[in-house]
Design an enzyme around this catalytic site. Structure first.
Site, PDB file in Angstrom:
ATOM      1  N   GLN A 119      -7.598  59.928 -38.236  1.00  0.00           N
ATOM      2  CA  GLN A 119      -8.700  58.966 -38.045  1.00  0.00           C
ATOM      3  C   GLN A 119      -8.236  57.720 -37.306  1.00  0.00           C
ATOM      4  OE1 GLN A 119     -11.783  59.665 -38.801  1.00  0.00           O
ATOM      5  NE2 GLN A 119     -11.552  61.392 -40.194  1.00  0.00           N
ATOM      6  N   ASP A 136      -0.357  60.395 -40.915  1.00  0.00           N
ATOM      7  CA  ASP A 136      -1.563  61.191 -40.667  1.00  0.00           C
ATOM      8  C   ASP A 136      -2.498  60.315 -39.822  1.00  0.00           C
ATOM      9  OD1 ASP A 136      -4.079  62.246 -40.690  1.00  0.00           O
ATOM     10  OD2 ASP A 136      -4.184  62.586 -42.860  1.00  0.00           O
ATOM     11  N   CYS A 140     -13.295  65.169 -48.819  1.00  0.00           N
ATOM     12  CA  CYS A 140     -11.939  65.719 -49.030  1.00  0.00           C
ATOM     13  C   CYS A 140     -10.976  64.636 -49.490  1.00  0.00           C
ATOM     14  CB  CYS A 140     -11.400  66.415 -47.780  1.00  0.00           C
ATOM     15  SG  CYS A 140     -12.408  67.788 -47.250  1.00  0.00           S
ATOM     16  N   LYS A 184     -11.232  65.325 -33.254  1.00  0.00           N
ATOM     17  CA  LYS A 184     -11.667  63.977 -33.639  1.00  0.00           C
ATOM     18  C   LYS A 184     -11.504  62.990 -32.481  1.00  0.00           C
ATOM     19  CE  LYS A 184     -10.641  64.625 -38.513  1.00  0.00           C
ATOM     20  NZ  LYS A 184     -11.884  65.037 -39.180  1.00  0.00           N
TER      21      LYS A 184
END
Ligand code: 7TS
Length: 418
Positions: free
Chosen positions: A215, A212, A376, A238
């Site tokens: 970020q 993932d 989250c 992002k």
């Protein structure tokens, strides 16, 4: 503004943050009469004028459905959409453009893999490994498919600094493990995980790994061939691109064998009521009219990031993070949550006896946008025994002066609360 404080010298040039700021129109906005200090970049980043203009150009000059029209506009929009795919392929160094699937974002990318790969490959008693610091979107899709298939979710714990305990991962992995899904950089702690090591160990057991990179992609150079990851997910918004568009990278040999995630137009080769055959990659996983303008906008955002240079952005953000981390030591009642050695530019913290929502609301009156809450990542909050944090997250256009305004605002809040 003191130039020496706002510029960092990079390998090739001087990082001109004022010039970069001038490319982001929203940074001129005033909030409650104060100049906007936007420190909520981990939630979503602002967009440079080139991305905004691209959306306008698409809808005013190119708008047309793709892959299905012989007319001129359809060909132009198809070329631009597929061109964006090639930009993304190059940006993350995928082997082929058929390994790049457009999705709505990280969340949809992970759901695609869970629902397609997971449904086809997980069985009763199998195990899926994730970590304690995952975003809900890298927890819930695995929970859903594990529940359906009778598989179990195993969790790599984190230490007090918010780092993965690698030895615990080594203990969890075994012949029952069928998949590992791990966050590259944590949105609530900032921790950068040793994903390469995590992948290497899983591959010793022939276990595929999803990264993932929501970020990470905006802060770190990513090379999927060097990482050897099997899947990688990220969101356009992002990395200075539009919302509603994201990417799933997958190794072609895995994607080829996976069943489609959704059925509809464009993902088929032939359809009869008796049998449907599917289109080739990547179209097999892109049912229906996609977010064409979004994909083209994301391509433009990647051009912008490459023009500045991801290494230069990373160096600037590290300087901001170090500056902020040092500055908050002036506030004794402030505790940083997430003190890993290797971090992206995320500063999560709690202040004694002051609820993060009060901090967020009061900073907003100073023009400062941060995020407060569980981000989250409720299991991270449980791990640290707190309901929420305040989170400042920095991007390529932030400055030390903005961090000074944040610190001043925090000191004022502490005064008010006595
Ligand atoms: N994974 C990580 C690590 C994230 O930080 C986020 C979004 C997602 C997945 C989901 O991305 P999406 O674009 O599909 O929603 N994180 C945040 C955040 O920290 N604040 O708002 C959204």
């Amino acid at each position: 503004m003191n130039k020496a404080e706002t510029s960092v010298t990079t390998n090739s040039s001087v990082y001109d943050v004022e010039k970069i700021r001038s490319d982001f129109p929203i940074l001129q906005t005033k909030v409650h009469g104060k100049p906007l200090v936007y420190l909520d970049n981990a939630a979503t980043s602002q967009k440079p004028v080139s991305v905004i203009r691209k959306a306008e150009e698409y809808y005013s000059k190119m708008n047309s459905n793709i892959h299905r029209g012989v007319h001129a506009l359809s060909q132009v929009s198809t070329e631009a959409y597929e061109g964006a795919r090639i930009k993304i392929k190059k940006f993350i160094n995928a082997l082929g453009k058929n390994e790049i699937i457009f999705t709505r974002g990280t969340t949809e990318s992970i759901n695609l893999v869970a629902q397609s790969y997971g449904r086809a490959n997980f069985n009763e008693g199998d195990e899926v490994i994730i970590s304690e610091m995952e975003h809900h979107s890298n927890i819930v899709p695995w929970q859903m498919i594990c529940e359906e298939k009778g598989a179990k979710l195993k969790i790599i714990p984190i230490n007090d600094n918010g780092e993965i305990i690698f030895e615990e991962y080594e203990k969890l992995i075994n012949e029952k493990t069928k998949f590992v899904s791990i966050v590259y950089a944590s949105n609530s702690l900032g921790t950068v995980n040793p994903v390469k090591q995590i992948i290497d160990l899983a591959h010793q057991y022939n276990i595929p790994v999803l990264v993932d990179a929501a970020q990470a992609v905006n802060h770190l150079p990513i090379d999927v061939q060097d990482l050897h990851c099997d899947f990688l997910a990220f969101s356009g918004h992002k990395i200075y691109g539009p919302t509603g568009i994201g990417v799933l990278y997958g190794k072609v040999n895995l994607l080829d064998k996976m069943p489609p995630y959704q059925g509809g137009g464009d993902m088929i080769s032939t359809v009869t009521f008796e049998k449907t055959t599917y289109n080739e990659l990547p179209h097999k996983f892109e049912a229906g009219t996609p977010n064409i303008g979004g994909a083209i906008g994301l391509g433009e955002a990647i051009d912008y990031v490459q023009k500045i240079g991801i290494e230069n952005i990373a160096a600037h953000e590290k300087e901001l993070l170090d500056y902020a981390t040092e500055a908050v030591t002036e506030i004794p009642s402030l505790k940083i949550i997430g003190t890993a050695k290797d971090k992206v530019s995320v500063l999560s913290f709690v202040l004694d006896d002051i609820h993060p929502h009060d901090i967020g609301t009061m900073l907003d009156f100073e023009g400062v946008a941060i995020r407060t809450g569980h981000h989250c990542t409720q299991p991270v909050m449980d791990r640290f025994g707190i309901p929420a944090t305040s989170r400042a997250s920095f991007a390529m256009y932030n400055t030390k002066e903005e961090i000074d305004i944040l610190i001043k605002g925090l000191k004022k809040i502490i005064e008010v609360f006595g």
